[in-house]
Design a protein around this motif. Structure first.
Motif, mmCIF file in Angstrom:
data_model
loop_
_atom_site.group_PDB
_atom_site.id
_atom_site.type_symbol
_atom_site.label_atom_id
_atom_site.label_comp_id
_atom_site.label_asym_id
_atom_site.label_seq_id
_atom_site.Cartn_x
_atom_site.Cartn_y
_atom_site.Cartn_z
ATOM 1 N N PRO A 570 -13.577 9.008 -17.995
ATOM 2 C CA PRO A 570 -14.132 10.346 -17.801
ATOM 3 C C PRO A 570 -14.151 10.359 -15.955
ATOM 4 N N ASN A 571 -14.029 11.503 -15.315
ATOM 5 C CA ASN A 571 -13.954 11.743 -14.023
ATOM 6 C C ASN A 571 -12.774 11.120 -13.250
ATOM 7 N N SER A 572 -12.048 10.466 -14.154
ATOM 8 C CA SER A 572 -10.797 9.809 -13.314
ATOM 9 C C SER A 572 -9.810 10.906 -12.793
ATOM 10 N N VAL A 573 -9.161 10.469 -11.661
ATOM 11 C CA VAL A 573 -8.192 11.398 -11.314
ATOM 12 C C VAL A 573 -6.965 10.768 -10.940
ATOM 13 N N LEU A 574 -5.596 11.325 -10.858
ATOM 14 C CA LEU A 574 -4.437 10.850 -10.664
ATOM 15 C C LEU A 574 -4.221 10.456 -9.096
ATOM 16 N N GLN A 575 -4.103 9.251 -8.827
ATOM 17 C CA GLN A 575 -3.998 8.635 -7.520
ATOM 18 C C GLN A 575 -2.648 8.129 -7.379
ATOM 19 N N THR A 576 -2.154 8.735 -5.956
ATOM 20 C CA THR A 576 -0.874 7.954 -5.572
ATOM 21 C C THR A 576 -1.050 6.651 -4.917
ATOM 22 N N VAL A 577 -0.503 5.659 -5.100
ATOM 23 C CA VAL A 577 -0.891 4.076 -4.910
ATOM 24 C C VAL A 577 0.135 3.540 -4.098
ATOM 25 N N GLY A 578 1.463 4.006 -4.092
ATOM 26 C CA GLY A 578 2.586 3.396 -3.495
ATOM 27 C C GLY A 578 3.810 4.019 -3.893
ATOM 28 N N SER A 579 4.848 3.398 -3.262
ATOM 29 C CA SER A 579 6.321 3.835 -3.510
ATOM 30 C C SER A 579 7.440 2.660 -3.357
ATOM 31 N N THR A 582 14.995 2.432 -4.479
ATOM 32 C CA THR A 582 15.932 1.703 -5.469
ATOM 33 C C THR A 582 17.111 1.125 -4.530
ATOM 34 N N ASP A 583 17.584 0.001 -5.174
ATOM 35 C CA ASP A 583 18.669 -0.818 -4.593
ATOM 36 C C ASP A 583 20.090 -0.255 -5.155
ATOM 37 N N ALA A 584 20.918 -1.170 -4.563
ATOM 38 C CA ALA A 584 22.451 -0.534 -4.824
ATOM 39 C C ALA A 584 22.754 -0.439 -6.362
ATOM 40 N N ASN A 585 21.953 -0.898 -7.234
ATOM 41 C CA ASN A 585 22.216 -0.676 -8.667
ATOM 42 C C ASN A 585 20.965 0.119 -9.237
ATOM 43 N N GLY A 586 20.461 0.844 -8.548
ATOM 44 C CA GLY A 586 19.275 1.904 -8.983
ATOM 45 C C GLY A 586 17.999 0.929 -9.189
ATOM 46 N N ARG A 587 17.810 -0.183 -8.930
ATOM 47 C CA ARG A 587 16.800 -0.956 -9.524
ATOM 48 C C ARG A 587 15.661 -0.837 -8.563
ATOM 49 N N PHE A 588 14.426 -1.173 -9.154
ATOM 50 C CA PHE A 588 13.235 -1.100 -8.361
ATOM 51 C C PHE A 588 12.345 -2.115 -9.039
ATOM 52 N N ARG A 589 11.394 -2.672 -7.875
ATOM 53 C CA ARG A 589 10.273 -3.508 -8.585
ATOM 54 C C ARG A 589 8.961 -3.045 -8.001
ATOM 55 N N TRP A 590 7.913 -3.042 -8.790
ATOM 56 C CA TRP A 590 6.479 -2.821 -8.262
ATOM 57 C C TRP A 590 5.688 -3.656 -9.079
ATOM 58 N N LEU A 591 4.762 -4.234 -8.045
ATOM 59 C CA LEU A 591 3.764 -5.245 -8.345
ATOM 60 C C LEU A 591 2.312 -4.348 -8.533
ATOM 61 N N ILE A 592 2.006 -4.251 -9.786
ATOM 62 C CA ILE A 592 0.899 -3.412 -9.946
ATOM 63 C C ILE A 592 -0.342 -4.274 -9.642
ATOM 64 N N PRO A 593 -1.242 -3.752 -8.676
ATOM 65 C CA PRO A 593 -2.519 -4.603 -8.182
ATOM 66 C C PRO A 593 -3.332 -4.748 -9.375
ATOM 67 N N ALA A 594 -4.095 -5.990 -9.012
ATOM 68 C CA ALA A 594 -5.328 -6.030 -10.140
ATOM 69 C C ALA A 594 -6.238 -5.023 -10.141
ATOM 70 N N GLY A 595 -7.059 -4.740 -11.441
ATOM 71 C CA GLY A 595 -7.942 -3.801 -11.238
ATOM 72 C C GLY A 595 -8.329 -3.535 -12.961
ATOM 73 N N ALA A 596 -8.962 -2.202 -13.288
ATOM 74 C CA ALA A 596 -9.102 -1.998 -14.481
ATOM 75 C C ALA A 596 -8.031 -1.369 -15.384
#
Length: 728
Positions: A570-579, A582-596
C-alpha cells in the motif's frame, strides 16, 4: 644481524655435556631444521667468543642469511682466539648426522700461527678449512656423520704460538638439517574408559590414558583394531612445534594426558580386538597397551518411502507425512518438506517445515511437495523421500493456488471486495476502511470501487474501440501499413512498453539501438534473499534477432511488494534507483541493494527522451525477515518464570507490528508454540512463560519465528536457538 666484540682471551669453548654411550642400532631418529625456509631462526644455538678483542658472531636467518662467526680481517689475532655457535643435544638423545650449506674462509697463516673454519663435536674436529692444509676457502653443501655426539659446533679459531696475522677468516652456515637419535620408547599408563569396556554397544566411546617419553616427546597415537594400526593422530601439536621436520630440539611434550572419542560406526557389527599405540616424534619408538575386545552394533534403521496424505494439494490445505515400516533400535524421526518442479527438478528444502504436518503457502503454487524422513538410532541414519505421485500429487497434480476454482464473489474468500488486487483471504483490510479485519465488526461494510481501469483495443490509429473488460492494466493495439505493435501500460505510474516504430525520437541509446529490444535477465525471475543481504543480477540487451545492443543505458526501477499477497505494498510508488551500461556483448550487471521485498524493473528506452520504454524485464525479490531472541537466564526450576525479549530487525514494519511465534523443541513432539506476542512498531517484543509441570530436569531449545504476515514486506524467518535447562 647481531655483532659482538669483547676483550677476552680464552681457549676454544667446548660443549659442556658428557658424551652419551652409543644408541642401539634400531633407535629412532628425527630431524630438526635451523636457519632455513621452514625455520628461519637460530633459536637454541649458543654463540660465544674469546681471545683477541676483534672477534664476532651474528645471524640474519630471518632474511634468508646465515649464522656467522668471524675475525676482523684488519687485525692480528692471538693464539686461542675463537668465535663459535654451539648446539647441545637434548637429554637422552645424541646427534647422528648433520647437513648444511657452509662458506668457510681461512686466509690467515704464518709460521706457528694458523686460522681455522671448522665443524666440531664434543668428540673433536669433524671437518674444516685451514690454509696450511691447502684450503683457503670453500662454499657449498656438506654432510657429516656426527657419531652420536652430544654437541655440535661451527667455529673459527686461531692456533699456534705466533697467533694469526690479519686476513679474512669466517664460518657461515645455513639450511642446517640435524638428525637426532632418540633410543627410548614412550610409556603408557592408566588406559581405560568406555572404549575398553565389553559391556556397551554405544556408537561413540571415549578412551583416556597417560603417556611419558624421554627424548623428543610424545607425537601421535593410533588404534590397533584386529591387529591393524589405523590412521595416526597428532595428540598435542604443542603450539605447532610437534611436527616433522621439527624446529626445536625437543619438539613435543614429554608427558601428557588425553581423553578422546572414537566413532565405532567405522567398524562392521560383531566382536573386535582393540589396543592403543603411542609413538614419539621418531614414529619408530612406540608403546602399545594390552589388547581388549569390544562389541559393535551399528546398523542404521530401515524404512520405506513415506506417504503424503491430505484432502487436496492446495495452498492453505493441510498435508501430513507418514513414515512407513520403520525398523531400528528406538529410532528418532526427523522430517523435512521439500519443494520441487513438476518433473522433480530443483528440489529445495522448505524453510522451517520440519514436522509431520505442513500447510502449503503461495510459494508452493504450481510445485510438487515431497516429504523426507530421516530415521536415526545408535547405528546411524537412513533417509527416504516420498514419490512425486504420493497421495494428493497423483496423476501429475501440483499445488493449486488458494483460489483456483473457488468462487470469486465480492465477499467470497477469493473475491476482491475493495478491488485492490488482493483477494479477501489475504487482505488484512477487505473493505479498505483503515480498520484491520480482525478488529473490524463489519469487514465488508464499504462498497467496492465503482470502476476499475479497462483493457481496450483499437484497430487503427484513429482510436475506435472494441468492448472493454475490467483489468488493472491497459493495452492498446496500433496498426500501420507494415506491422501491428502493442503498447502495454498501467494506471499506477508503472512504465509503458511500446515497440511502435516512428512515434518516438531517433533510436540512439547504444550501438544497434532499436525500438524492438528485449531485456533478458539471467536466471529465475523470482528470487529470495535474507534481510541485509545484497544480490547481484546480470542480463543482456538484444534486438529481435538476438544481436547485442552495446553501450546502452538500462534504467533500474523498483516498487515495494507484499510477498504473501503477490501484489504491491500500500502507498508504494515506483522509484528509479540507478542505471547500468551494457558492454561489448550487450551484457550488464546490477547489484540489488539490501532492503525489503520488491519488484525490480530493468527498462530500456531506444531514445532516453521517450516517455515509453522499448525493453522491459521484471524480477520479483522476496526478502526473509530477521529476528533476534534473548532469554534472561539459562537455568530455571519448576515454578520459575522465563522472560524473553527480542526484535524483528527487518524494516519497514506495519504500525501495528507483526506476530512472532515463540517455540520450544519438545522431545517426541518437535517444535511447539508456547507464546505469540505482537511487536510494537519498532519490531520489539517481550513475553513471559512460567514452568509449572517439570518433574525431571529437562533441556529445551527455544526460538522465535516471524509469521508470514501479509501486511509486512517480508517472508518468515527464525532466530538463533537459545538453550535452557529446567530442574524440578
Amino acid at each position: 644481524m647481531t655483532k659482538t666484540n669483547r676483550h677476552l682471551a680464552t681457549a676454544l669453548l667446548a660443549a659442556g655435556l658428557i658424551a652419551a654411550t652409543a644408541a642401539p642400532a634400531n633407535a629412532g631418529t628425527y630431524t630438526v631444521g635451523y636457519c632455513d625456509a621452514a625455520n628461519p631462526s637460530a633459536a637454541g644455538w649458543t654463540p660465544s667468543y674469546g681471545g683477541s678483542p676483534w672477534t664476532y658472531y651474528g645471524e640474519n636467518c630471518a632474511s634468508g642469511g646465515t649464522m656467522q662467526a668471524w675475525f676482523d680481517s684488519g687485525f692480528h689475532h692471538a693464539q686461542g682466539t675463537v668465535a663459535q655457535w654451539t648446539l647441545t643435544a637434548p637429554a637422552d638423545t645424541t646427534f647422528a648426522s648433520v647437513s648444511a650449506y657452509r662458506e668457510w674462509k681461512a686466509n690467515s697463516q704464518q709460521a706457528y700461527g694458523d686460522a681455522h673454519a671448522i665443524i666440531a663435536t664434543d668428540k673433536g674436529r669433524i671437518d674444516g678449512c685451514t690454509l696450511i692444509y691447502g684450503c683457503g676457502g670453500i662454499a657449498g653443501n656438506g654432510f657429516w656423520d656426527l657419531s652420536d655426539a652430544q654437541s655440535l659446533t661451527f667455529a673459527v679459531h686461531c692456533t699456534g704460538g705466533n697467533g694469526c696475522p690479519a686476513g679474512e677468516v669466517h664460518n657461515r652456515v645455513k639450511n642446517i638439517v640435524l638428525t637426532v637419535r632418540d633410543p627410548y620408547s614412550p610409556t603408557l599408563s592408566d588406559v581405560g574408559g568406555p572404549l575398553s569396556s565389553p559391556n556397551t554397544t554405544a556408537r561413540y566411546r571415549s578412551l583416556s590414558y597417560n603417556a611419558a617419553d624421554r627424548g623428543g616427546g610424545i607425537y601421535r597415537r593410533r588404534l590397533v583394531i584386529n591387529g591393524n594400526a589405523g590412521a595416526p593422530t597428532v595428540i598435542d601439536a604443542n603450539s605447532g612445534d610437534c611436527r616433522q621436520p621439527a624446529a626445536k630440539r625437543v619438539p613435543c611434550k614429554l608427558t601428557l594426558s588425553e581423553n578422546f572419542t572414537y566413532d565405532t560406526a567405522a567398524l562392521p557389527d560383531g566382536s573386535h580386538t582393540v589396543a592403543l599405540l603411542v609413538s614419539d616424534i621418531t614414529d619408530a619408538n612406540t608403546a602399545t597397551s594390552p589388547t581388549w575386545t569390544i562389541a559393535v552394533d551399528n546398523q542404521p534403521p530401515t524404512l520405506d518411502a513415506p506417504q503424503i496424505t491430505g484432502a487436496e494439494a492446495r495452498v492453505g490445505t493441510p498435508l501430513s507425512c507418514a513414515a512407513k515400516n520403520v525398523v531400528g533400535q528406538s529410532p528418532s524421526l526427523a522430517y523435512q518438506w521439500l519443494r520441487a518442479n513438476p518433473d522433480g527438478s530443483d528440489e529445495t528444502p522448505v524453510p522451517d517445515a520440519t514436522t509431520p504436518g505442513y500447510t502449503p503457502t503461495e510459494a508452493d503454487a504450481g510445485k510438487k511437495l515431497l516429504c523426507r524422513v530421516t530415521a536415526t538410532d545408535g547405528g546411524g541414519s537412513t533417509t527416504k523421500t516420498s514419490t512425486l505421485t504420493s497421495g494428493p500429487f497423483a496423476s501429475g497434480q501440483t499445488v493449486k493456488t488458494y483460489c483456483a476454482g473457488k468462487p470469486t464473489g465480492p465477499t467470497d474468500p477469493c473475491g476482491d471486495y475493495d478491488a485492490d488486487g488482493q483477494p479477501n483471504h489475504a487482505d488484512p483490510d477487505d473493505d479498505n476502511d483503515g480498520i484491520a479485519d480482525d478488529r473490524d465488526p463489519r469487514p465488508f461494510a464499504v462498497e467496492p470501487a465503482a470502476t476499475a481501469p479497462t483493457i481496450s483495443t483499437s484497430t487503427s490509429d484513429t482510436g475506435s474501440s472494441a468492448p472493454a473488460a475490467t483489468s488493472t492494466h491497459s493495452t492498446t493495439t496500433h496498426s500501420t501499413s507494415t506491422q501491428t505493435v502493442v503498447v502495454v501500460g498501467s494506471g499506477d505510474g508503472m512504465p509503458v512498453l511500446s515497440h511502435q516504430e516512428g512515434i518516438h525520437g531517433p533510436a540512439n541509446n547504444g550501438t544497434g539501438a532499436t525500438n524492438k529490444a528485449s531485456v533478458l535477465i539471467t536466471g529465475s525471475r523470482s528470487r529470495s534473499v535474507a534481510w541485509g543481504r545484497r544480490i547481484a543480477t546480470t542480463g543482456r540487451l538484444v534486438n529481435v534477432n538476438g544481436q547485442p545492443i552495446t553501450g546502452a543505458v538500462v534504467t533500474i526501477q523498483q516498487r515495494a511488494i507484499l510477498p504473501l499477497r503477490r501484489g504491491y505494498a500500500p502507498n508504494s510508488v515506483l522509484q528509479t534507483v540507478g542505471s547500468v551500461k551494457t558492454d561489448a556483448n550487450g551484457r550488464f550487471r546490477w547489484l540489488i541493494p539490501a532492503g525489503a521485498s520488491r519488484e525490480i524493473l530493468y527498462t530500456y528506452k531506444a531514445n532516453l527522451a521517450n516517455t515509453t520504454v522499448q525493453g522491459l524485464s521484471r524480477l520479483r525479490l522476496a526478502v526473509r525477515s530477521r529476528v533476534t531472541l534473548r532469554i534472561d537466564r539459562r537455568t530455571l526450576h519448576n515454578g520459575d518464570t522465563m522472560r524473553l525479549r527480542g526484535t524483528v530487525v527487518s524494516r519497514p514494519l506495519p504500525v501495528a507490528g507483526v506476530v512472532v511465534n515463540l517455540q520450544a523443541h519438545v522431545r517426541g513432539r518437535g517444535w511447539v508454540v508456547f507464546a505469540s506476542p505482537r511487536t510494537d512498531s519498532k519490531g520489539r517484543f517481550t513475553a513471559r512463560y512460567r514452568f509449572r509441570n517439570t518433574t525431571t530436569t529437562t533441556r529445551y531449545r527455544i526460538r522465535a519465528v516471524t509469521r508470514m504476515d501479509s501486511g509486512a514486506p517480508f517472508l518468515a524467518a527464525t532466530s538463533r536457538h537459545a538453550r535452557i535447562a529446567v530442574a524440578p
